[in-house]
Design a protein around this motif. Sequence first.
Motif, PDB file in Angstrom:
ATOM      1  N   LYS A   1       0.816  -1.208   0.000  1.00 21.66           N
ATOM      2  CA  LYS A   1       0.000   0.000   0.000  1.00 21.66           C
ATOM      3  C   LYS A   1       0.850   1.259   0.000  1.00 21.66           C
ATOM      4  N   ARG A   2       2.091   1.138   0.497  1.00 26.63           N
ATOM      5  CA  ARG A   2       2.951   2.311   0.605  1.00 26.63           C
ATOM      6  C   ARG A   2       3.826   2.471  -0.626  1.00 26.63           C
ATOM      7  N   PRO A   3       4.016   3.708  -1.068  1.00 23.29           N
ATOM      8  CA  PRO A   3       4.941   3.914  -2.177  1.00 23.29           C
ATOM      9  C   PRO A   3       6.387   3.862  -1.669  1.00 23.29           C
ATOM     10  N   VAL A   4       7.339   3.887  -2.572  1.00 22.01           N
ATOM     11  CA  VAL A   4       8.747   3.988  -2.184  1.00 22.01           C
ATOM     12  C   VAL A   4       9.259   5.351  -2.661  1.00 22.01           C
ATOM     13  N   TYR A   5      10.094   5.985  -1.826  1.00 23.55           N
ATOM     14  CA  TYR A   5      10.697   7.269  -2.200  1.00 23.55           C
ATOM     15  C   TYR A   5      12.015   7.004  -2.913  1.00 23.55           C
ATOM     16  N   LEU A   6      12.141   7.584  -4.085  1.00 21.72           N
ATOM     17  CA  LEU A   6      13.341   7.387  -4.896  1.00 21.72           C
ATOM     18  C   LEU A   6      14.072   8.733  -5.004  1.00 21.72           C
TER      19      LEU A   6
ATOM     20  N   GLU B   1       7.972  11.578   7.600  1.00 21.29           N
ATOM     21  CA  GLU B   1       6.953  12.619   7.774  1.00 21.29           C
ATOM     22  C   GLU B   1       5.723  12.352   6.906  1.00 21.29           C
ATOM     23  N   ALA B   2       5.956  11.864   5.684  1.00 21.86           N
ATOM     24  CA  ALA B   2       4.830  11.708   4.755  1.00 21.86           C
ATOM     25  C   ALA B   2       4.059  10.423   5.002  1.00 21.86           C
ATOM     26  N   GLN B   3       4.768   9.360   5.362  1.00 18.61           N
ATOM     27  CA  GLN B   3       4.116   8.061   5.455  1.00 18.61           C
ATOM     28  C   GLN B   3       3.912   7.616   6.894  1.00 18.61           C
ATOM     29  N   ASP B   4       4.400   8.447   7.814  1.00 20.74           N
ATOM     30  CA  ASP B   4       4.247   8.143   9.223  1.00 20.74           C
ATOM     31  C   ASP B   4       4.868   6.785   9.571  1.00 20.74           C
ATOM     32  N   ILE B   5       6.070   6.567   9.089  1.00 18.97           N
ATOM     33  CA  ILE B   5       6.825   5.349   9.437  1.00 18.97           C
ATOM     34  C   ILE B   5       7.945   5.802  10.363  1.00 18.97           C
ATOM     35  N   GLU B   6       8.115   5.153  11.483  1.00 20.59           N
ATOM     36  CA  GLU B   6       9.128   5.616  12.428  1.00 20.59           C
ATOM     37  C   GLU B   6      10.542   5.413  11.880  1.00 20.59           C
ATOM     38  N   TYR B   7      10.801   4.206  11.380  1.00 22.32           N
ATOM     39  CA  TYR B   7      12.135   3.918  10.849  1.00 22.32           C
ATOM     40  C   TYR B   7      12.052   3.425   9.409  1.00 22.32           C
TER      41      TYR B   7
ATOM     42  N   ALA C   1      11.759  -1.787   0.381  1.00 24.24           N
ATOM     43  CA  ALA C   1      12.365  -0.588   0.961  1.00 24.24           C
ATOM     44  C   ALA C   1      11.361   0.567   0.918  1.00 24.24           C
ATOM     45  N   ASP C   2      11.515   1.513   1.851  1.00 27.03           N
ATOM     46  CA  ASP C   2      10.684   2.721   1.842  1.00 27.03           C
ATOM     47  C   ASP C   2      11.385   3.861   1.112  1.00 27.03           C
TER      48      ASP C   2
ATOM     49  N   VAL D   1       1.655  22.081  -0.189  1.00 23.74           N
ATOM     50  CA  VAL D   1       0.874  22.381   1.020  1.00 23.74           C
ATOM     51  C   VAL D   1       1.272  21.423   2.143  1.00 23.74           C
ATOM     52  N   LYS D   2       1.322  20.134   1.801  1.00 22.49           N
ATOM     53  CA  LYS D   2       1.675  19.127   2.816  1.00 22.49           C
ATOM     54  C   LYS D   2       3.079  19.358   3.368  1.00 22.49           C
ATOM     55  N   GLU D   3       4.008  19.691   2.478  1.00 27.86           N
ATOM     56  CA  GLU D   3       5.395  19.876   2.937  1.00 27.86           C
ATOM     57  C   GLU D   3       5.510  21.083   3.868  1.00 27.86           C
ATOM     58  N   VAL D   4       4.708  22.121   3.587  1.00 30.50           N
ATOM     59  CA  VAL D   4       4.700  23.278   4.492  1.00 30.50           C
ATOM     60  C   VAL D   4       4.156  22.831   5.857  1.00 30.50           C
ATOM     61  N   GLN D   5       3.040  22.109   5.820  1.00 35.57           N
ATOM     62  CA  GLN D   5       2.435  21.660   7.079  1.00 35.57           C
ATOM     63  C   GLN D   5       3.379  20.757   7.862  1.00 35.57           C
ATOM     64  N   ARG D   6       4.137  19.934   7.139  1.00 36.56           N
ATOM     65  CA  ARG D   6       5.084  19.026   7.806  1.00 36.56           C
ATOM     66  C   ARG D   6       6.370  19.724   8.215  1.00 36.56           C
ATOM     67  N   GLN D   7       6.538  20.973   7.807  1.00 42.69           N
ATOM     68  CA  GLN D   7       7.772  21.734   8.076  1.00 42.69           C
ATOM     69  C   GLN D   7       9.001  20.935   7.657  1.00 42.69           C
ATOM     70  N   LEU D   8       8.968  20.490   6.426  1.00 47.41           N
ATOM     71  CA  LEU D   8       9.983  19.564   5.934  1.00 47.41           C
ATOM     72  C   LEU D   8      11.420  20.100   6.047  1.00 47.41           C
ATOM     73  N   PRO D   9      11.697  21.326   5.592  1.00 48.54           N
ATOM     74  CA  PRO D   9      13.086  21.783   5.710  1.00 48.54           C
ATOM     75  C   PRO D   9      13.574  21.800   7.167  1.00 48.54           C
ATOM     76  N   GLU D  10      12.704  22.204   8.087  1.00 48.90           N
ATOM     77  CA  GLU D  10      13.091  22.240   9.504  1.00 48.90           C
ATOM     78  C   GLU D  10      13.392  20.824  10.008  1.00 48.90           C
ATOM     79  N   LYS D  11      12.578  19.861   9.583  1.00 45.42           N
ATOM     80  CA  LYS D  11      12.790  18.472  10.027  1.00 45.42           C
ATOM     81  C   LYS D  11      14.093  17.914   9.457  1.00 45.42           C
ATOM     82  N   ILE D  12      14.358  18.261   8.205  1.00 48.39           N
ATOM     83  CA  ILE D  12      15.616  17.797   7.587  1.00 48.39           C
ATOM     84  C   ILE D  12      16.797  18.415   8.323  1.00 48.39           C
ATOM     85  N   GLN D  13      16.667  19.703   8.586  1.00 47.35           N
ATOM     86  CA  GLN D  13      17.749  20.392   9.294  1.00 47.35           C
ATOM     87  C   GLN D  13      18.001  19.744  10.662  1.00 47.35           C
TER      88      GLN D  13
END
Lengths: 348, 348
Positions: free
Chosen positions: A140-145, A172-178, A226-227, A319-331
């Motif tokens: 059900k989950r996609p893989v990030y490439l 952040e997107a798929q809510d997978i811990e590891y 793999a995720d 929109v989702k990436e803003v809500q997830r604060q992606l750059p801050e999380k990466i940093q």
Amino acid sequence: MQRSLTIALDMMGGDYGPRSSIPAAVEAVHLHNSLTLILCGNETLIEEQLSRLDALQHPRLKIKHCTQIVTNADEPAYALRNKKDASMRVALDLVKSGEAQACVSSGNTGALFAIAHYVLKMLPGIKRPALISTVPTQTKRPVYLLDLGANVHCDAHTLYQFGIMGTVVAREAQDIEYPKVSLLNIGSEDIKGHEGIKAAAKLMSSCNTINYTGYSEGSDIFSGKADVIVCEGFVGNVALKTCEGIAKLIMHKMTKALKKHLLYRGLALLLMPVIKKIYKKVNPDQYNGASLVGLRGIVVKSHGNASASAFLAAINEAVKEVQRQLPEKIQAAFAENEPTPDTSAENS
Amino acid sequence: MQRSLTIALDMMGGDYGPRSSIPAAVEAVHLHNSLTLILCGNETLIEEQLSRLDALQHPRLKIKHCTQIVTNADEPAYALRNKKDASMRVALDLVKSGEAQACVSSGNTGALFAIAHYVLKMLPGIKRPALISTVPTQTKRPVYLLDLGANVHCDAHTLYQFGIMGTVVAREAQDIEYPKVSLLNIGSEDIKGHEGIKAAAKLMSSCNTINYTGYSEGSDIFSGKADVIVCEGFVGNVALKTCEGIAKLIMHKMTKALKKHLLYRGLALLLMPVIKKIYKKVNPDQYNGASLVGLRGIVVKSHGNASASAFLAAINEAVKEVQRQLPEKIQAAFAENEPTPDTSAENS
């Protein structure tokens, strides 16, 4: 959606310009009621398309007139130097100044990459930005490439950093811990990859943030084992576009086979929606946006011949990436793993 | 088939060993009445399978007992040094000595490559051998893709030489006078490939043997716009295996979608043969052999988990290559283009 947010759109990119970007923008403000869009591009063309859709007076659609356009023929360096009032550049400048929290463009990928890199700069400690997108799997989950073409060749340390970025995006997107991270390689029974990949595997194995699970072959991409799958940009781009090509070929062969026999011709009518749905799913380049990660800002790239629905999907992704604060999380992930004070000298 | 010919088979390779290679061998001698096969491997196991098929006494099936087997876990260098009586090595030695005109194996690709390179040596003037196979297109003709993993990285001159070899293979097999040759690259609107590819493009453009037609992207592979597509082994391997993976994914999604609704479940039964046929066609790695070209001898590699029919296809490919005198034709093309006296120093 809770917080109000603003996204800058490059309206002039791609094969259709405002003809696909305006319907997408109008639909997006309907979908997200605290979203404001800044429409960067030729005012006349934008107003023309807006008035067709009775959206000229929409309070959350703001036009920012730009006098230039980055074309597909423009060399990235040329666009960077000479097109300072192009819709693409203006949209990125709005992210830089904080007036917008993200930018979406379907324009010239090379130019977008070069200008975004120059305008937004890298997050501290990150060597290179990467283009990342999802590919469907049997689960059900996609893989990030990643990387899908932002960097032709990558050294081991860059691949390792992509592993961290991919982990954060998938988490952040798929809510997978590891998220399970893998390196794309050629068959273990073949000559087993080059030194760079072996060194990247070592770096990933010893990193706490990365749940490194070994090599994947091309045939494993879609298995869901793999995720996140990491590779250099040349290989990722070829893999993604090969998917696009083979999906087209299968559609072609299937349609042809079905139309050959009268019996099948009737079935084909019934089955076409199923086949088309699958085609869309396995053709991610066309239907999702790809994100440029590692920068101090959010940049989503939509496909060059994107339809309005594809451009809308890219806006939704932003929109989702803003809500997830992606750059801050990466940093934050890099601060944990590579507490380098600053590498801004590398980022020029 | 006119001339009598002899092919040496490595019976012990792949996941099934003699269980798939013996039925293929028996079928092959039925198909080609001047073909003799030398079955290299464990005599007891081979005889057991032959007697099951009542073929123990076939005058054109000759057993060559070997005491060793190259396994998939063997490092190429280890197999080369320590497995001199392995079925793979013995089969290649028979080609070297002239007792056989070609060799077919479904064993460890890396080992096959290393041993073939060592035993047979390169044709004069050729730097590296390449693994080549066909991929289906939207037209009636397939496209030849090389290299598929024999060389992880390739310099410009090697890619150029692959262009010549691909030209000869496509010309002889498809009867095209000037096969269209293309270099696999990432989108021209992206960062436009690396220096090695640009240099290879230059070399190909100025070569009379090669009908160079420019770059292809991953999505162009299957369009039929080129007859030969050249890339380095890492990229070719990923592209081919990505095809395999996405074909599997589409089969999976299609079967699932069809089974979901009662209406479609009936249709699925009718359509499965069509879908399976297409699957086989777009999964070339599984169903055709790949050939190692550039050597002083013919070597065809069948897929590791090849069925009897796939192994038979590989034998048929070897028969055709002998009839076409492929190594001689490649040598002649190089003599025209690169009249280097000898580069045997490079070939050790």
